[in-house]
Write a protein that holds these residues in place. Structure first.
Motif, short mmCIF file in Angstrom:
data_model
loop_
_atom_site.label_atom_id
_atom_site.label_comp_id
_atom_site.label_asym_id
_atom_site.label_seq_id
_atom_site.Cartn_x
_atom_site.Cartn_y
_atom_site.Cartn_z
N SER A 170 -39.47 -11.56 0.45
CA SER A 170 -38.46 -10.72 -0.53
C SER A 170 -38.22 -8.74 0.36
CB SER A 170 -39.31 -10.13 -1.56
OG SER A 170 -39.17 -11.33 -2.67
N SER A 171 -37.07 -8.23 -0.45
CA SER A 171 -36.54 -7.28 0.08
C SER A 171 -36.05 -5.79 -0.83
CB SER A 171 -36.09 -7.05 1.46
OG SER A 171 -35.23 -8.23 1.59
N ILE A 172 -35.71 -5.08 -0.45
CA ILE A 172 -35.09 -3.72 -0.87
C ILE A 172 -34.73 -2.93 -0.60
CG2 ILE A 172 -37.38 -2.18 -1.31
CD1 ILE A 172 -36.62 -1.41 -4.04
N ALA A 173 -32.98 -2.45 -0.68
CA ALA A 173 -32.11 -1.50 0.45
C ALA A 173 -31.87 -0.79 -0.82
CB ALA A 173 -30.81 -2.64 1.08
N ILE A 174 -31.81 0.09 -0.23
CA ILE A 174 -30.96 1.46 -0.98
C ILE A 174 -29.49 1.82 -1.34
CG2 ILE A 174 -33.72 2.26 -1.71
CD1 ILE A 174 -33.15 4.57 0.21
N ALA A 175 -28.64 2.41 -1.99
CA ALA A 175 -27.51 2.68 -1.13
C ALA A 175 -27.89 3.99 -1.94
CB ALA A 175 -26.57 2.26 -1.88
N GLU A 176 -27.20 5.41 -0.76
CA GLU A 176 -27.80 6.54 -1.12
C GLU A 176 -26.44 7.41 -0.66
OE1 GLU A 176 -31.19 10.06 -1.41
OE2 GLU A 176 -31.51 8.12 -0.02
N GLY A 177 -25.13 7.94 -1.55
CA GLY A 177 -23.83 8.45 -1.12
C GLY A 177 -23.33 7.05 -0.19
N ASP A 178 -23.24 7.60 0.90
CA ASP A 178 -22.20 6.72 2.04
C ASP A 178 -23.39 5.60 3.06
OD1 ASP A 178 -20.07 7.29 1.07
OD2 ASP A 178 -19.99 9.16 2.88
N THR A 179 -24.82 6.10 3.16
CA THR A 179 -25.99 5.37 3.71
C THR A 179 -26.18 4.04 2.66
OG1 THR A 179 -26.23 7.65 4.84
CG2 THR A 179 -27.83 5.48 5.07
N VAL A 180 -26.27 3.28 3.50
CA VAL A 180 -27.01 1.59 2.55
C VAL A 180 -28.21 1.50 3.64
CG1 VAL A 180 -27.27 -0.55 2.06
CG2 VAL A 180 -25.42 0.90 1.70
N SER A 181 -29.49 0.97 3.12
CA SER A 181 -30.91 1.05 4.29
C SER A 181 -31.45 0.40 4.04
CB SER A 181 -31.21 1.99 4.89
OG SER A 181 -31.64 3.03 3.95
N LEU A 182 -32.30 -0.72 4.68
CA LEU A 182 -33.53 -1.36 4.52
C LEU A 182 -34.64 -0.61 4.15
CD1 LEU A 182 -32.98 -4.36 6.44
CD2 LEU A 182 -33.07 -4.84 4.14
N VAL A 183 -35.66 -0.73 2.72
CA VAL A 183 -36.63 -0.20 3.13
C VAL A 183 -38.11 -0.59 3.62
CG1 VAL A 183 -38.57 0.93 1.51
CG2 VAL A 183 -35.54 1.25 0.42
N PRO A 184 -38.88 0.01 4.38
CA PRO A 184 -40.00 -0.28 5.51
C PRO A 184 -41.30 -0.45 3.84
CG PRO A 184 -39.47 1.34 6.10
CD PRO A 184 -38.49 1.77 4.97
N VAL A 185 -41.15 -2.51 3.52
CA VAL A 185 -41.90 -2.33 2.43
C VAL A 185 -43.49 -3.24 3.02
CG1 VAL A 185 -40.18 -3.41 0.83
CG2 VAL A 185 -41.46 -4.30 2.51
N GLU A 186 -43.61 -3.14 4.01
CA GLU A 186 -44.74 -3.39 4.70
C GLU A 186 -44.72 -2.19 5.68
OE1 GLU A 186 -48.03 -6.58 3.19
OE2 GLU A 186 -46.22 -7.32 4.66
N ASP A 187 -45.86 -1.97 6.19
CA ASP A 187 -45.52 -0.48 7.54
C ASP A 187 -44.04 -0.66 8.15
OD1 ASP A 187 -48.26 0.18 7.51
OD2 ASP A 187 -48.95 -2.13 8.42
N VAL A 188 -44.12 -1.49 9.22
CA VAL A 188 -42.58 -0.59 9.44
C VAL A 188 -41.80 -2.39 8.87
CG1 VAL A 188 -43.08 0.43 11.49
CG2 VAL A 188 -43.34 -2.19 11.92
N GLN A 189 -41.82 -2.86 8.32
CA GLN A 189 -41.84 -4.35 8.40
C GLN A 189 -40.69 -3.97 7.13
OE1 GLN A 189 -41.42 -7.30 9.83
NE2 GLN A 189 -43.65 -6.18 11.55
N VAL A 190 -39.19 -4.78 7.08
CA VAL A 190 -38.73 -4.24 5.72
C VAL A 190 -38.61 -5.80 5.32
CG1 VAL A 190 -37.26 -3.13 6.90
CG2 VAL A 190 -36.71 -5.18 7.51
N THR A 191 -39.72 -6.43 5.59
CA THR A 191 -39.42 -7.83 4.77
C THR A 191 -41.18 -8.09 4.17
OG1 THR A 191 -39.89 -9.60 6.01
CG2 THR A 191 -37.16 -8.59 5.28
N LYS A 192 -41.57 -8.63 3.53
CA LYS A 192 -42.52 -8.83 2.71
C LYS A 192 -42.68 -10.10 1.91
CE LYS A 192 -45.71 -5.68 -0.47
NZ LYS A 192 -46.17 -4.61 0.50
N PRO A 193 -43.82 -10.91 2.22
CA PRO A 193 -43.89 -12.50 2.03
C PRO A 193 -43.89 -11.67 0.11
CG PRO A 193 -45.10 -11.87 3.64
CD PRO A 193 -44.77 -10.17 3.73
N SER A 194 -43.56 -13.08 -0.14
CA SER A 194 -43.37 -13.04 -2.00
C SER A 194 -45.16 -13.48 -1.93
CB SER A 194 -42.47 -14.06 -2.53
OG SER A 194 -41.30 -13.32 -2.23
N ALA A 195 -45.51 -12.82 -2.06
CA ALA A 195 -47.12 -13.89 -2.25
C ALA A 195 -47.99 -12.48 -3.12
CB ALA A 195 -47.88 -13.98 -1.21
#
Length: 418
Positions: free
Chosen positions: A15-40
């Motif tokens: 799983s992952s979560i990304a944010i849109a803030e103004g004109d910027t769209v970016s993935l959120v680091p969800v586990e240290d520097v990783q932008v994806t997280k096992p769905s566990a």
């Protein structure tokens, strides 16, 4: 203050979560520097405290006492949602379990932005449940309710393959007719769509989407087929017992080959029945391995070994799968040919769903200019080979396989909630 919204790709495997803030769209680091997280999720036995992602996986394989769960997405729309499951001896409903995981993702985004996020576009497969529109609607309603439970005030949905297309569109010059193949852990979804850098600002893209199809087949199904065809025969699958030489119960093995069902096997009744079968078994060495897995509750380790084997065979022709947690020195050699033979019928279902998408769009294979591959299952050589054969004239894009859906959902949230 800049507009703020997000997209959540709640996947069967990651799983992952990304944010849109103004004109910027970016993935959120969800586990240290990783932008994806096992769905566990792992619930510790002493206090039912929950750990998530890689931490949950590590706690389970380090043999901490507790309950480990994966593939939660596949429960949506099924009767299990109402039934719930025992977690360390206490009944827990699946909406609460999934909510804990989504809350973890939302908290990571809040930490990243230092702002509350009220607006979310949730990704969804084309079909949560095949050939059951009512169950499909129920699954989306359940996921909407859970998203609201964790604090989102406005919840919208987008098909995952369309989201993946949006993530790739920012790099396209001119117009291209594309098919998106989103092959995840639980589903394979397809979209035929017109893409262009000129269309990025359009709020309504319905006229650009020519067709959507999907099938409930994904990487977990490939793991299951590999287990049943190559690994579980070494644990007594399809062996016989008793004077009448009856085949051992197959449902036990089929459940043992699925992440979402393996926890239901660790009951005194099933363990007792397996012990009785061992007495009458005609292949006691192999069948005793099954009993060992049930008694030690290491079915998830068995599933992980099958998944590791699939991954290893993407880069090599042969792999010796280790099952030392069952029996010292137990290795099961597996070749890529064996794996491809085992999963051929699943790959055919995937390619048939792609063909159906083209048929709905009323176009031919040669009309496709770009094939966008996303999802971990697209790493499988047989899958890549199949898509190159289907679309020999098309360019192939497969960057950001595990994160493009999350990014695309955030792009879509910017349009929906601006």
């Amino acid at each position: 203050m800049a507009h703020l919204s997000c997209g959540i790709d709640f996947g069967t495997s990651n799983s992952s979560i990304a944010i849109a803030e103004g004109d910027t769209v970016s993935l959120v680091p969800v586990e240290d520097v990783q932008v994806t997280k096992p769905s566990a999720i792992f619930f510790q036995k002493k206090d039912n405290a929950a750990s998530f992602g890689r931490a949950a996986v590590k706690m389970f394989f380090d043999r901490h006492e507790g309950r480990f769960m994966r593939s939660l997405k596949r429960v949506l729309g099924t009767s299990l949602m109402k039934q719930g499951t025992l977690v360390n001896g206490k009944l827990m409903k699946f909406d609460r379990i999934i909510a804990l995981f989504l809350k973890e993702l939302r908290n990571k985004a809040h930490q990243h932005t230092s702002r509350e996020i009220d607006n979310v576009v949730m990704g969804r497969p084309v079909h949560f449940v095949d050939h059951d529109p009512e169950a499909d609607r129920r699954a989306e309603d359940e996921l909407r309710t859970i998203a609201e439970m964790v604090g989102f005030k406005h919840v919208a949905f987008q098909f995952e393959p369309i989201a993946a297309a949006f993530a790739h569109e920012v790099n396209i010059k001119g117009e291209k007719l594309a098919i998106v193949a989103d092959l995840g852990g639980g589903t394979s979804d397809f979209t035929v769509i017109r893409l262009s850098d000129q269309y990025l600002g359009r709020a309504d893209r319905s006229s650009d989407i020519l067709a959507n199809t999907g099938v409930r087949v994904g990487g977990n199904d490939l793991d299951k087929d590999l287990s049943l065809e190559v690994i579980l025969p070494e644990f007594g699958y399809r062996s016989t017992y008793g004077d009448k030489k009856l085949e051992v119960p197959l449902k036990l093995y089929h459940d043992l080959a699925e992440w979402s069902k393996v926890n239901f096997l660790y009951t005194p009744k099933i363990v007792s029945q397996t012990r009785q079968l061992l007495i009458q078994s005609h292949d006691k060495i192999k069948f005793r391995r099954l009993l060992q897995v049930l008694e030690t509750e290491t079915g998830h380790s068995l599933l992980a070994a099958a998944e590791d084997t699939k991954i290893a065979l993407t880069a090599q022709e042969r792999y010796d799968a280790s099952f030392g947690f069952v029996e010292d020195g137990l290795l099961i050699p597996v070749t890529r040919g064996q794996f491809e033979d085992a999963v051929q019928h699943e790959v055919e279902k995937i390619s048939n769903a792609a063909a159906q998408c083209l048929k709905q769009a009323m176009i031919s294979n040669d009309d496709i200019e770009l094939v966008i591959l996303t999802g971990g299952t697209t790493e499988v050589p047989l899958v890549q080979q199949t898509f190159r054969q289907i679309f020999p004239k098309a360019a192939l894009a497969d960057e950001n396989k595990l994160s493009s859906v999350g990014l695309g959902l955030a792009y879509d949230s910017r349009k929906k909630f601006a």
